[in-house]
Design a protein around this motif. Structure first.
Motif, mmCIF file in Angstrom:
data_model
loop_
_atom_site.group_PDB
_atom_site.id
_atom_site.type_symbol
_atom_site.label_atom_id
_atom_site.label_comp_id
_atom_site.label_asym_id
_atom_site.label_seq_id
_atom_site.Cartn_x
_atom_site.Cartn_y
_atom_site.Cartn_z
ATOM 1 N N VAL A 130 -11.228 -29.209 35.357
ATOM 2 C CA VAL A 130 -12.539 -29.680 35.856
ATOM 3 C C VAL A 130 -12.719 -31.163 35.504
ATOM 4 O O VAL A 130 -11.769 -31.827 35.082
ATOM 5 C CB VAL A 130 -13.701 -28.824 35.275
ATOM 6 C CG1 VAL A 130 -13.588 -27.367 35.731
ATOM 7 C CG2 VAL A 130 -13.739 -28.914 33.756
ATOM 8 N N GLY A 131 -13.932 -31.668 35.662
ATOM 9 C CA GLY A 131 -14.173 -33.095 35.512
ATOM 10 C C GLY A 131 -14.320 -33.566 34.064
ATOM 11 O O GLY A 131 -14.473 -32.764 33.150
ATOM 12 N N ARG A 184 -11.549 -31.792 23.367
ATOM 13 C CA ARG A 184 -10.595 -31.735 24.477
ATOM 14 C C ARG A 184 -11.342 -31.849 25.795
ATOM 15 O O ARG A 184 -12.234 -31.054 26.075
ATOM 16 C CB ARG A 184 -9.801 -30.427 24.394
ATOM 17 C CG ARG A 184 -8.586 -30.393 25.303
ATOM 18 C CD ARG A 184 -7.723 -29.173 25.054
ATOM 19 N NE ARG A 184 -7.138 -29.158 23.715
ATOM 20 C CZ ARG A 184 -6.348 -28.206 23.260
ATOM 21 N NH1 ARG A 184 -6.025 -27.181 24.040
ATOM 22 N NH2 ARG A 184 -5.861 -28.261 22.035
ATOM 23 N N GLY A 185 -10.971 -32.837 26.583
ATOM 24 C CA GLY A 185 -11.704 -33.176 27.795
ATOM 25 C C GLY A 185 -11.510 -32.204 28.946
ATOM 26 O O GLY A 185 -10.498 -31.492 29.020
ATOM 27 N N GLY A 186 -12.461 -32.185 29.852
ATOM 28 C CA GLY A 186 -12.498 -31.256 30.966
ATOM 29 C C GLY A 186 -11.265 -31.250 31.852
ATOM 30 O O GLY A 186 -10.886 -30.203 32.385
ATOM 31 N N LYS A 187 -10.617 -32.405 32.007
ATOM 32 C CA LYS A 187 -9.474 -32.458 32.932
ATOM 33 C C LYS A 187 -8.347 -31.509 32.503
ATOM 34 O O LYS A 187 -7.604 -31.009 33.340
ATOM 35 C CB LYS A 187 -8.966 -33.896 33.083
ATOM 36 C CG LYS A 187 -8.355 -34.506 31.833
ATOM 37 C CD LYS A 187 -7.866 -35.942 32.118
ATOM 38 C CE LYS A 187 -6.998 -36.488 30.981
ATOM 39 N NZ LYS A 187 -7.775 -36.722 29.731
ATOM 40 N N HIS A 188 -8.232 -31.247 31.181
ATOM 41 C CA HIS A 188 -7.206 -30.304 30.715
ATOM 42 C C HIS A 188 -7.495 -28.876 31.179
ATOM 43 O O HIS A 188 -6.615 -28.017 31.175
ATOM 44 C CB HIS A 188 -7.128 -30.303 29.180
ATOM 45 C CG HIS A 188 -6.729 -31.628 28.610
ATOM 46 N ND1 HIS A 188 -5.456 -32.122 28.733
ATOM 47 C CD2 HIS A 188 -7.434 -32.566 27.936
ATOM 48 C CE1 HIS A 188 -5.382 -33.310 28.145
ATOM 49 N NE2 HIS A 188 -6.579 -33.603 27.651
ATOM 50 N N ALA A 241 -9.354 -18.953 37.260
ATOM 51 C CA ALA A 241 -10.533 -19.709 37.703
ATOM 52 C C ALA A 241 -10.832 -20.853 36.733
ATOM 53 O O ALA A 241 -10.855 -20.662 35.518
ATOM 54 C CB ALA A 241 -11.736 -18.773 37.805
ATOM 55 N N ALA A 242 -11.062 -22.054 37.274
ATOM 56 C CA ALA A 242 -11.426 -23.206 36.447
ATOM 57 C C ALA A 242 -12.884 -23.061 35.986
ATOM 58 O O ALA A 242 -13.706 -22.543 36.757
ATOM 59 C CB ALA A 242 -11.247 -24.492 37.229
#
Lengths: 457, 457
Positions: free
Chosen positions: A418-419, A411-415, A187-188
């Motif tokens: 998510v957004g 570390r950004g959400g896209k990794h 689950a993200a």
């Protein structure tokens, strides 16, 4: 409106200031001891440089910075003027634990003669022939005293970190002759390394299939349940409501410094690591508790094919630090105290500092956690995760870029599936970096965010 | 014919007996020192049980046996009557080296405090951020003094054994978006683990394509050149005569105890391991010398994804034993002498014993090697490989089964891409096992072989 903001801001400053004072007193008490026992710190001997070149950071730019010696750790090292200094909280490097282990002195030291541990084999009678018996014994002792996992009727498989064990599990659970690769979901937001590791060799056995919440493919699958979750810290259970699924529980953070221990986890496949329990990331040691013999055998076969076993030296050292951790729980009045008391105090303090800084800034939000009873620490508290899952509020669109413009690497959400409004921030770095981080975060003004967004457009 | 056999047999018995005497004297001289320095051996403290459950042994039956203490090692432990005792020489477990490292005493001991090496990072300024600088330094020192490999203008990549580095190389050399997997070949007989490791995850990046000698597919490929070769000990060069190939040199055995060092190897990608150079298999440490920066970077990425770096503890210990090995070369008159002199003497002695036993038995043959000048030891000698590549002569058809019926476990030719008349036998086991092995081999009679073959038919 302006006066309301001013009052709000002053109250938050006060909270932040009080929290820093508590932190300072606490560290003076502990820090002195540690210095007296051990002399000059490790960091004085080595230039502890770091990069952000690690996993999940595809576009890694080699930003380096010099650590200050941790022996000088106190809030006096918080220098808000040095905004050029890059604070790298991208990785979960658990250097915060160095202070505790210094306090333990000789108790946690090991000595290995040149002629020891030369053979490939550790324990031929064991299904996991490369598992050091001493380490196996200490794993069971620690779980028993902490009460976070059932060890009875389980096979222990040691790995080169839980990362290797994750791959061993995929290998073990995938049918060798299936028509198509087995789907792997979580689950993200999910741990950023899962998709990268799963797909890096384009395996015909298994394949990353993304967010478990939107997974609706027919047939067998593996669902990864990370609890407490990396990155957001929430306790988790399986979310896919289908038959044919096999659950893998990554319990790297199910320790009392991060989470109330409500009950002993009792799942078929559970993964742990010393990196996050005792803070020894450099050992590269993890372990799996596995119910099914055939799954355990296949996991052993993977580790055998991948690395012909696991470093004996690190297993012996892991046995020693687990032994000291367990003894610390049994005799919490010893000089160094309990590892979990130490780490729980730090995590609580850091979360208080962070929440104060976030309130102060007004640009961010953090997850909320309800308190729960911890049977180990015998008190109720809200989780204090190893990572902060920070959300930048509008108008900031790219939180990672925004913080990077303030020389804070996250570390950004896209990794994590998510957004970009989310980032993951390590809460386990050394004090001098953590302190600069919260101080800087608290003073980032809304005006700055507007500027960044205008530049980006 | 009968009298000829008797004379031949007597002469061989004499050679075998003389060789055993030399061995005995030599061991009495060395063994005593080691015992005096170190007290009771490791093996007295641990039950050094072993199984044959390791890689490449698909049908592994859990045959276990108890080692005798190595401190009692002398030919007196050779008890030809105990034919029930299983001698397991399937794996190349380098326990023969324990004796040397005991002689080095405190020089090779390391001490690791609990607070040391906690971070994931070792050397952020380095392309290989998880490489301990001390280990890198000692790798270069050792290669320089031995003269077996060029280290100038190379990147060093450390791995969890050279097994992990082999996979890192495959990952690094395979184009990520190729239409089909890259072919991986090696001339038969090839190392039995290569096909198993290459194909275990059914990677879409690369695929085992078998014997390099019969490889004729168009397009790019990887050729593995193992020199000296595992299993047969021969020096090797590339055999595929096509364009588009990338060579990977596995030089695990290119050390003076096994092979004359004719020149410093100067290839694009060279793999080494402590398992076979110093005998520390339990450390799981290997290193690659890599010319191309992009290849080195991708190898680092693989190790990062696979295990987030390599045990720091083992790297520090490897640095120490490499340092002692190099110092031993510089000061060969020290108490413990040079590792390579020690190991070269043992290997020479063991090969003499084996050749005598093979002549005595009359059932087997071994490869012949021409002598060559070794620039390091400054003498000419024939290779004395870490494995014996034994051929059973007719009428024995399955050499592995035949030896197993004599309680000698070896690895059969089919694992190496050739016929069942061959077996690979480890030459690196402890004395008490090696001695029983050669003694037993020398007394296997032709009559026995006939019996076995009749039973099998």
């Amino acid at each position: 409106m302006v006066s309301f903001l001013r009052i709000f801001s002053l109250r938050n400053l006060l909270v932040l200031s009080l929290a820093l004072n508590v932190s300072l007193i606490w560290r003076v008490l502990y820090g002195k001891d540690s210095e007296a026992i051990n002399g000059p710190s490790l960091d004085n001997k080595r230039k502890a440089l770091r990069t952000d070149s690690m996993a999940s950071e595809a576009q890694a730019t080699q930003t380096t910075h010099l650590y200050m010696p941790s022996s000088s750790s106190s809030s006096s090292s918080v220098d808000s003027n040095s905004r050029d200094r890059v604070i790298n909280l991208d990785h979960g490097d658990p250097t915060v634990y160095e202070r505790y282990w210094k306090q333990t002195g000789d108790k946690s030291t090991i000595l290995i003669p040149g002629w020891q541990s030369m053979s490939y084999f550790s324990d031929a009678g064991n299904l996991c022939w490369f598992l050091e018996p001493e380490f196996a014994k200490e794993i069971i002792r620690l779980h028993k005293i902490v009460g976070n996992a059932v060890t009875e009727d389980r096979y222990i498989v040691v790995g080169t970190g839980s990362t290797q064990l994750y791959q061993a599990v995929l290998y073990a659970l995938s049918p060798p002759d299936a028509a198509e690769p087995l789907s792997v979901v979580s689950a993200a937001p999910y741990y950023s390394s899962y998709p990268l590791i799963t797909d890096c060799l384009k395996s015909g056995l298994y394949k990353w299939a993304g967010d478990a919440l939107s997974f609706n493919k027919e047939g067998p699958y593996i669902e990864l349940v990370t609890s407490p979750n990396n990155p957001d810290g929430h306790a988790r259970q399986s979310v896919v409501n289908k038959s044919g699924g096999i659950l893998v529980h990554d319990l790297a953070y199910y320790w009392p410094q991060y989470s109330p221990i409500a009950a002993a986890a009792d799942h078929d496949i559970m993964l742990f690591t010393v990196s996050k329990s005792t803070g020894h990331a450099g050992m590269r040691i993890g372990w799996a508790l596995v119910k099914d013999e055939e799954v355990a055998k296949k996991m052993v076969k993977y580790v055998e094919l991948n690395t012909i076993g696991v470093s004996k030296d690190s297993q012996l050292r892991a046995a020693k630090v687990l032994q000291v951790a367990t003894d610390g729980c049994k005799y919490p009045t010893s000089k160094e105290g309990s590892l979990f008391d130490f780490a729980a105090s730090i995590m609580e303090e850091r979360w208080n500092l962070l929440r104060a800084a976030v309130r102060q800034s007004g640009l961010f939000t953090l997850p909320d956690f309800p308190p729960e009873l911890c049977r180990f620490l015998n008190s109720s508290f809200a989780p204090r995760p190893a990572f902060a899952w920070l959300k930048c509020e509008a108008p900031i669109e790219d939180c990672e870029a925004f913080l990077r413009s303030n020389n804070i690497l996250t570390r950004g959400g896209k990794h994590f599936g998510v957004g970009p409004q989310y980032v993951r921030i390590s809460m386990l770095d050394r004090d001098e970096n953590y302190d600069v981080f919260v101080e800087r975060l608290s003073t980032i003004h809304r005006r700055q965010s507007m500027q960044v967004d205008e530049t980006a457009e």
